[in-house]
Each structure stands twice: as structure tokens, then as C-alpha cells.
Design an enzyme around this catalytic site. Structure first.
Site, PDB file in Angstrom:
ATOM      1  N   LYS A 205      46.214 109.093 114.251  1.00  0.00           N
ATOM      2  CA  LYS A 205      44.899 109.704 113.998  1.00  0.00           C
ATOM      3  C   LYS A 205      44.092 108.986 112.906  1.00  0.00           C
ATOM      4  O   LYS A 205      42.864 108.937 112.974  1.00  0.00           O
ATOM      5  CB  LYS A 205      45.067 111.186 113.635  1.00  0.00           C
TER       6      LYS A 205
ATOM      7  N   GLY B 239      47.565 117.684 107.970  1.00  0.00           N
ATOM      8  CA  GLY B 239      46.476 117.118 108.770  1.00  0.00           C
ATOM      9  C   GLY B 239      45.595 118.183 109.410  1.00  0.00           C
ATOM     10  O   GLY B 239      44.366 118.154 109.281  1.00  0.00           O
TER      11      GLY B 239
ATOM     12  N   ASP C 103      39.382 118.873 116.210  1.00  0.00           N
ATOM     13  CA  ASP C 103      40.355 119.911 115.827  1.00  0.00           C
ATOM     14  C   ASP C 103      39.701 121.049 115.042  1.00  0.00           C
ATOM     15  O   ASP C 103      39.961 122.225 115.292  1.00  0.00           O
ATOM     16  CB  ASP C 103      41.476 119.308 114.961  1.00  0.00           C
TER      17      ASP C 103
ATOM     18  N   ARG D 110      52.965 124.440 100.187  1.00  0.00           N
ATOM     19  CA  ARG D 110      54.277 124.211  99.570  1.00  0.00           C
ATOM     20  C   ARG D 110      54.190 123.120  98.510  1.00  0.00           C
ATOM     21  O   ARG D 110      54.652 123.280  97.400  1.00  0.00           O
ATOM     22  CB  ARG D 110      55.278 123.834 100.680  1.00  0.00           C
TER      23      ARG D 110
HETATM   24  N1  LIG Z   1      46.682 124.930 117.810  1.00  0.00           N
HETATM   25  C1  LIG Z   1      46.333 123.661 117.713  1.00  0.00           C
HETATM   26  O1  LIG Z   1      45.405 123.176 118.403  1.00  0.00           O
HETATM   27  C2  LIG Z   1      47.031 122.780 116.727  1.00  0.00           C
HETATM   28  C3  LIG Z   1      46.449 121.553 116.336  1.00  0.00           C
HETATM   29  C4  LIG Z   1      47.125 120.761 115.392  1.00  0.00           C
HETATM   30  C5  LIG Z   1      48.351 121.200 114.887  1.00  0.00           C
HETATM   31  N2  LIG Z   1      48.883 122.383 115.307  1.00  0.00           N
HETATM   32  C6  LIG Z   1      50.162 122.866 114.751  1.00  0.00           C
HETATM   33  O2  LIG Z   1      49.965 123.046 113.354  1.00  0.00           O
HETATM   34  C7  LIG Z   1      51.161 122.778 112.633  1.00  0.00           C
HETATM   35  C8  LIG Z   1      50.866 121.777 111.502  1.00  0.00           C
HETATM   36  O3  LIG Z   1      50.451 120.538 112.056  1.00  0.00           O
HETATM   37  P1  LIG Z   1      49.937 119.315 111.144  1.00  0.00           P
HETATM   38  O4  LIG Z   1      49.520 118.244 112.079  1.00  0.00           O
HETATM   39  O5  LIG Z   1      48.989 119.775 110.115  1.00  0.00           O
HETATM   40  O6  LIG Z   1      51.314 118.877 110.422  1.00  0.00           O
HETATM   41  P2  LIG Z   1      51.494 118.189 108.987  1.00  0.00           P
HETATM   42  O7  LIG Z   1      50.350 117.310 108.652  1.00  0.00           O
HETATM   43  O8  LIG Z   1      52.871 117.615 109.009  1.00  0.00           O
HETATM   44  O9  LIG Z   1      51.482 119.434 107.939  1.00  0.00           O
HETATM   45  C9  LIG Z   1      52.518 120.389 107.932  1.00  0.00           C
HETATM   46  C10 LIG Z   1      52.142 121.517 106.974  1.00  0.00           C
HETATM   47  O10 LIG Z   1      53.161 122.528 107.024  1.00  0.00           O
HETATM   48  C11 LIG Z   1      53.723 122.717 105.722  1.00  0.00           C
HETATM   49  N3  LIG Z   1      55.134 123.079 105.857  1.00  0.00           N
HETATM   50  C12 LIG Z   1      56.066 122.486 106.661  1.00  0.00           C
HETATM   51  N4  LIG Z   1      57.256 123.097 106.504  1.00  0.00           N
HETATM   52  C13 LIG Z   1      57.078 124.099 105.590  1.00  0.00           C
HETATM   53  C14 LIG Z   1      57.936 125.094 105.020  1.00  0.00           C
HETATM   54  N5  LIG Z   1      59.218 125.173 105.356  1.00  0.00           N
HETATM   55  N6  LIG Z   1      57.404 125.964 104.122  1.00  0.00           N
HETATM   56  C15 LIG Z   1      56.098 125.899 103.783  1.00  0.00           C
HETATM   57  N7  LIG Z   1      55.229 124.984 104.284  1.00  0.00           N
HETATM   58  C16 LIG Z   1      55.722 124.092 105.178  1.00  0.00           C
HETATM   59  C17 LIG Z   1      53.508 121.412 105.020  1.00  0.00           C
HETATM   60  O11 LIG Z   1      53.605 121.579 103.623  1.00  0.00           O
HETATM   61  P3  LIG Z   1      53.857 120.276 102.665  1.00  0.00           P
HETATM   62  O12 LIG Z   1      52.513 119.650 102.481  1.00  0.00           O
HETATM   63  O13 LIG Z   1      54.420 120.854 101.442  1.00  0.00           O
HETATM   64  O14 LIG Z   1      54.818 119.382 103.400  1.00  0.00           O
HETATM   65  C18 LIG Z   1      52.097 121.081 105.497  1.00  0.00           C
HETATM   66  O15 LIG Z   1      51.127 121.852 104.830  1.00  0.00           O
HETATM   67  C19 LIG Z   1      52.165 122.291 113.688  1.00  0.00           C
HETATM   68  O16 LIG Z   1      52.973 123.374 114.071  1.00  0.00           O
HETATM   69  C20 LIG Z   1      51.295 121.864 114.863  1.00  0.00           C
HETATM   70  O17 LIG Z   1      51.949 121.979 116.115  1.00  0.00           O
HETATM   71  C21 LIG Z   1      48.245 123.177 116.195  1.00  0.00           C
END
Ligand SMILES: NC(=O)c1ccc[n+]([C@@H]2O[C@H](COP(=O)([O-])OP(=O)(O)OC[C@H]3O[C@@H](n4cnc5c(N)ncnc54)[C@H](OP(=O)(O)O)[C@@H]3O)[C@@H](O)[C@H]2O)c1
Length: 289
Positions: free
Chosen positions: A71, A134, A107, A155
């Protein structure tokens, strides 16, 4: 679907990519509107991205979705980036406009439209966002200007504070960001109107997990969980149980896809058809009932 010499090709590039629901929703939309388009997936490794973009140009692929891990990396290979994608530093949609590759990010608008179309009022409201990854950043960029007050817990506290400063600079609005803890979450939730989980907590296979205790939730809250696998996360189940309004992660998925579709096709997306395609697939996979 009839493929001809004139069929326009759209695709998604990422790694891994096999799990992507995008072919399903876009092909359903193309079929429904009888458009001569087809959507396919390409697994592209990090080191192959530059070649893949060259391929997009050579093969005149019409539209592209971009997912992890490309991305941000793709930006340097494109000809133009729209303002939002530039500010966020991430592109999830590319339009090939007669050889000029233009990058967008849908998004955030997906999350905004998911809330609006599920009758969640934003004006004058206090929003609490969990996460600063992200997806959270993109969502925050679109929602911060809409609400009265914006707070972020993550976190890794530094990321929450950085995101809060980024939003303050862009929107001259008071935004607070801090380290996620049970006590602060409970405290901040007391006067929040909208709660969004943009962390991956609760995602399959850890679908029994949630950051929010059920007793902290109230019927007046609107709760959106962007996790869509499972469709009904523990947070969504708990929110429903206390009588709060809920917005499913699939709604964001549908509306970000709809925004990409509109960029490529220049016409309104058949949102209902796209939603049905996702829900049917999740039901067949046992992810939704
Ligand atoms: N519905 C949709 O269209 C859509 C679109 C995009 C993403 N998503 C979903 O959104 C979620 C996040 O995606 P992303 O792309 O943003 O991932 P990412 O960039 O890897 O960010 C993950 C986030 O989750 C936090 N996290 C992970 N494990 C945790 C835990 N055990 N306790 C507390 N916080 C925790 C991380 O905190 P840290 O910063 O501390 O690591 C970070 O804020 C995924 O499940 C993805 O499938 C959905």
C-alpha cells in the site's frame, strides 16, 4: 460472464492474496450491471512490485486494488496520487487513465459511508478509536473532520500520540491519543458516542477476544468493528446484547469496494449486490450464519 477482446481487466495485487474477497464483490457488480469487465487476483511479492506495475502499464490493466504489503511501496511507481492517499501515505486503488496511473485510498471513505449508511450520526459526536495501524489511520483521516471530539487508544501508545498529532495538524481539531489500558478505555468510553475497533483483536482464529468489557457498553453507543472475519465479532455480539447500535466490518469492506468500483467505472456501484456477494460467501465459509 463473457470474456471478449474488449474486456477490461481489474485486479488486486498483494501477498498473500488467496483470501481476498475483492474478486467476488467486483465480479458480482460487473455481472449485475452487464459491464464488460473482469476482476482477478495476482500474488505479487515485495521485490516484484516494480515489475508488476510495469506489467499493469504494458498490459493496459484498467484498475488495480493494492493490499498488504504494497500500500505504501506502490506510491513511488505511480504518476499521480490523490490528496487523501498522499496525506495518509497509502494507496489501495489505482486507475489507469489512458496510461497515467493515478493512486487513491478508499478505505477511509468506506468506513465513513458504512457509518452514514447505517444511520450513525457523526456531527457533534465523541468518537473513540481503538488502534493506530494502517486501517485506523485511514479511518481517522476521514472521520476526524466529521465529529466533535476524537480520541485514540492503541497498544503502542507512541503510535496513538503520533496519529493524534497528525490529525491535529491536518484538521486543527483537538485529538487525544494514548496507550491502551483497561482503565483508560473504561474511562474514555463513559462519554463516547461512537466506538470503533480498528485493531485486529477478535479476528479469526481469536474470535473470543475483545478489548472492551460488555459492562462498559451502553445502549446509546454506536459500535463499529472493522474486523469482518467472523462477521459477528465478540465486540459486536456484546454491543448487540446491551442494545447498542452496531455496524459490521463487512459494511466498510462493501463501501470501500464500491468507491473503487466508481473510480474505475465512473458510475454508481450496486452496493446491495456487493453486500449480498460477501455475505453469501461468508455464510458458505461458515464465518456468518
Ligand atoms: N472491514 C474492512 O474493510 C477492513 C479494512 C482494513 C482492515 N480491516 C481489518 O482491520 C484489522 C487491522 O488491520 P490493519 O491493516 O490496520 O493492521 P495493522 O496495520 O497491522 O494494525 C493492527 C492494529 O491492531 C493492534 N493490535 C494487534 N494486536 C493487538 C492486541 N493483542 N491488543 C491490542 N491491540 C492490538 C495494533 O496495535 P500496535 O500498534 O500496538 O501493534 C494496531 O493498532 C484487521 O483485522 C483487518 O482485517 C478491515
Amino acid at each position: 460472464m463473457k470474456i471478449s477482446g474488449k474486456t477490461k481487466v481489474c485486479c488486486v495485487v498483494g501477498d498473500p492474496i488467496e483470501h481476498s474477497l475483492s474478486p467476488l464483490i467486483h465480479n458480482a457488480a460487473f455481472r449485475h450491471l452487464k459491464l464488460d469487465f473482469v476482476y482477478v487476483t495476482f500474488r505479487v511479492k515485495k521485490e516484484e512490485l516494480e515489475d508488476a506495475v510495469r506489467g499493469v502499464r504494458a498490459l493496459k490493466i484498467h484498475g488495480l486494488n493494492v493490499t498488504m504489503p504494497h500500500k505504501t511501496a506502490i506510491i513511488k511507481y505511480l504518476d499521480e496520487i490523490d490528496q487523501t492517499a498522499k496525506a495518509i501515505g497509502a494507496v489501495n486503488t489505482v486507475l489507469n487513465a489512458d496510461g497515467k496511473l493515478i493512486g487513491f485510498n478508499t478505505d477511509g471513505v468506506g468506513a465513513l459511508n458504512a457509518l452514514k449508511n447505517n444511520q450513525v450520526e457523526l456531527r457533534g459526536k465523541k468518537l473513540l478509536l481503538l488502534g493506530a495501524g494502517g486501517a485506523a489511520k485511514t479511518i481517522a483521516f476521514h472521520l476526524a473532520p466529521e465529529v466533535e471530539e476524537f480520541r485514540i487508544l492503541n497498544r503502542t501508545g507512541k503510535k496513538a500520540r503520533q496519529l493524534a498529532s497528525f490529525l491535529q495538524e491536518n484538521f486543527s481539531k483537538k485529538v487525544m491519543g494514548d496507550t491502551l489500558s483497561s482503565s483508560l478505555l473504561k474511562e474514555w468510553l463513559k462519554d463516547a458516542d461512537i466506538l470503533i475497533n480498528a485493531t485486529s483483536v477478535g479476528m479469526h482464529p481469536h474470535s473470543d477476544q475483545t478489548l472492551v468489557k460488555r459492562e462498559w457498553l451502553r445502549p446509546e453507543l454506536a459500535v463499529m468493528d472493522i474486523v469482518y472475519n467472523p462477521l459477528e465479532t465478540r465486540l459486536i455480539r456484546d454491543a448487540k446484547a446491551v442494545g447498542a447500535k452496531v455496524v459490521y466490518g463487512t459494511e466498510m469492506l462493501v463501501y470501500q469496494g464500491a468507491a473503487s468500483f466508481e473510480i474505475w467505472c465512473g458510475r454508481p456501484a450496486p452496493v446491495e449486490v456487493m453486500r449480498e456477494a460477501i455475505l453469501k460467501n461468508l455464510k458458505e465459509a461458515g464465518i456468518a450464519s
